[in-house]
Design a protein around this motif. Structure first.
Motif, PDB file in Angstrom:
ATOM      1  N   ILE A 179       0.846  -1.200   0.000  1.00  0.00           N
ATOM      2  CA  ILE A 179       0.000   0.000   0.000  1.00  0.00           C
ATOM      3  C   ILE A 179       0.883   1.253   0.000  1.00  0.00           C
ATOM      4  O   ILE A 179       1.656   1.472   0.928  1.00  0.00           O
ATOM      5  N   LYS A 180       0.753   2.058  -1.032  1.00  0.00           N
ATOM      6  CA  LYS A 180       1.598   3.246  -1.217  1.00  0.00           C
ATOM      7  C   LYS A 180       1.017   4.509  -0.596  1.00  0.00           C
ATOM      8  O   LYS A 180       1.748   5.448  -0.304  1.00  0.00           O
ATOM      9  N   SER A 181      -0.316   4.557  -0.427  1.00  0.00           N
ATOM     10  CA  SER A 181      -0.945   5.722   0.192  1.00  0.00           C
ATOM     11  C   SER A 181      -2.324   5.327   0.693  1.00  0.00           C
ATOM     12  O   SER A 181      -2.863   4.287   0.296  1.00  0.00           O
ATOM     13  N   VAL A 182      -2.872   6.171   1.540  1.00  0.00           N
ATOM     14  CA  VAL A 182      -4.241   5.970   2.019  1.00  0.00           C
ATOM     15  C   VAL A 182      -5.031   7.262   1.844  1.00  0.00           C
ATOM     16  O   VAL A 182      -4.508   8.355   2.036  1.00  0.00           O
ATOM     17  N   SER A 183      -6.282   7.105   1.449  1.00  0.00           N
ATOM     18  CA  SER A 183      -7.225   8.217   1.354  1.00  0.00           C
ATOM     19  C   SER A 183      -8.469   7.806   2.121  1.00  0.00           C
ATOM     20  O   SER A 183      -8.812   6.622   2.172  1.00  0.00           O
ATOM     21  N   SER A 184      -9.136   8.787   2.715  1.00  0.00           N
ATOM     22  CA  SER A 184     -10.323   8.469   3.498  1.00  0.00           C
ATOM     23  C   SER A 184     -11.461   9.437   3.221  1.00  0.00           C
ATOM     24  O   SER A 184     -11.243  10.638   3.104  1.00  0.00           O
ATOM     25  N   SER A 185     -12.659   8.866   3.158  1.00  0.00           N
ATOM     26  CA  SER A 185     -13.845   9.707   3.090  1.00  0.00           C
ATOM     27  C   SER A 185     -14.208  10.136   4.502  1.00  0.00           C
ATOM     28  O   SER A 185     -13.783   9.514   5.484  1.00  0.00           O
ATOM     29  N   GLY A 186     -14.990  11.164   4.565  1.00  0.00           N
ATOM     30  CA  GLY A 186     -15.441  11.649   5.855  1.00  0.00           C
ATOM     31  C   GLY A 186     -16.503  12.707   5.650  1.00  0.00           C
ATOM     32  O   GLY A 186     -16.892  13.005   4.520  1.00  0.00           O
ATOM     33  N   THR A 214     -12.512  18.207  13.444  1.00  0.00           N
ATOM     34  CA  THR A 214     -11.156  17.651  13.489  1.00  0.00           C
ATOM     35  C   THR A 214     -11.140  16.138  13.284  1.00  0.00           C
ATOM     36  O   THR A 214     -10.075  15.568  13.044  1.00  0.00           O
ATOM     37  N   LEU A 215     -12.284  15.493  13.374  1.00  0.00           N
ATOM     38  CA  LEU A 215     -12.364  14.048  13.143  1.00  0.00           C
ATOM     39  C   LEU A 215     -12.615  13.715  11.672  1.00  0.00           C
ATOM     40  O   LEU A 215     -12.679  12.549  11.297  1.00  0.00           O
ATOM     41  N   PHE A 216     -12.736  14.742  10.816  1.00  0.00           N
ATOM     42  CA  PHE A 216     -12.959  14.540   9.383  1.00  0.00           C
ATOM     43  C   PHE A 216     -11.853  13.680   8.781  1.00  0.00           C
ATOM     44  O   PHE A 216     -10.668  14.019   8.866  1.00  0.00           O
ATOM     45  N   GLY A 217     -12.212  12.540   8.214  1.00  0.00           N
ATOM     46  CA  GLY A 217     -11.236  11.668   7.560  1.00  0.00           C
ATOM     47  C   GLY A 217     -10.155  11.157   8.485  1.00  0.00           C
ATOM     48  O   GLY A 217      -9.081  10.767   8.033  1.00  0.00           O
ATOM     49  N   LYS A 218     -10.415  11.127   9.760  1.00  0.00           N
ATOM     50  CA  LYS A 218      -9.399  10.789  10.767  1.00  0.00           C
ATOM     51  C   LYS A 218      -8.808   9.395  10.579  1.00  0.00           C
ATOM     52  O   LYS A 218      -7.673   9.143  10.975  1.00  0.00           O
TER      53      LYS A 218
END
Length: 123
Positions: A70-77, A83-87
């Motif tokens: 895994i080269k990177s991570v992206s998250s929805s939120g 401050t918990l957005f995409g935490k």
């Protein structure tokens, strides 16, 4: 290009579907906790329970073999969470050393989809 993803409410799935339209030649794999991958790729997940990593994503990353691909991570939120957005992305970076590529609102805007594609292609 491989994109591994986890989706619960459908927001990540809709984000992935938008990317598929732009890059149909990429491979998209919905993860399960017990799967083992063999190709480099980027992880897209979601944030749950007030800033936590989803269990499926946690189990997937618990496999050291998977993490090395895994080269990177992206998250929805949801920006309503402040401050918990995409935490989840931040916690994955802290716990597993996988760099955060981006965070996106719900199922992502056109600009966010383009940013993801451009970032992945230029990494």
């Amino acid at each position: 290009m491989f994109v591994y993803y986890d989706s619960k409410t459908g927001n990540v799935q809709r984000f992935i579907d938008k990317i598929k339209k732009e890059r149909p030649e990429w491979s998209f794999v919905k993860i399960s906790g017990d799967m083992e991958i063999l190709e480099n790729g980027h992880l897209v997940t979601f944030t749950t329970n007030f800033g936590e990593i989803p269990d499926t994503t946690e189990n997937f990353l618990g496999n050291e073999n998977n993490r090395k691909y895994i080269k990177s991570v992206s998250s929805s939120g949801n920006m309503n969470w402040g401050t918990l957005f995409g935490k989840a992305a931040d916690k994955i970076e802290e716990t597993y050393g996988i760099p955060v590529l981006m965070k996106f609102e719900l199922s992502g805007t056109h600009v966010q989809v383009e940013y993801f594609i451009n970032s992945v292609e230029n990494k």
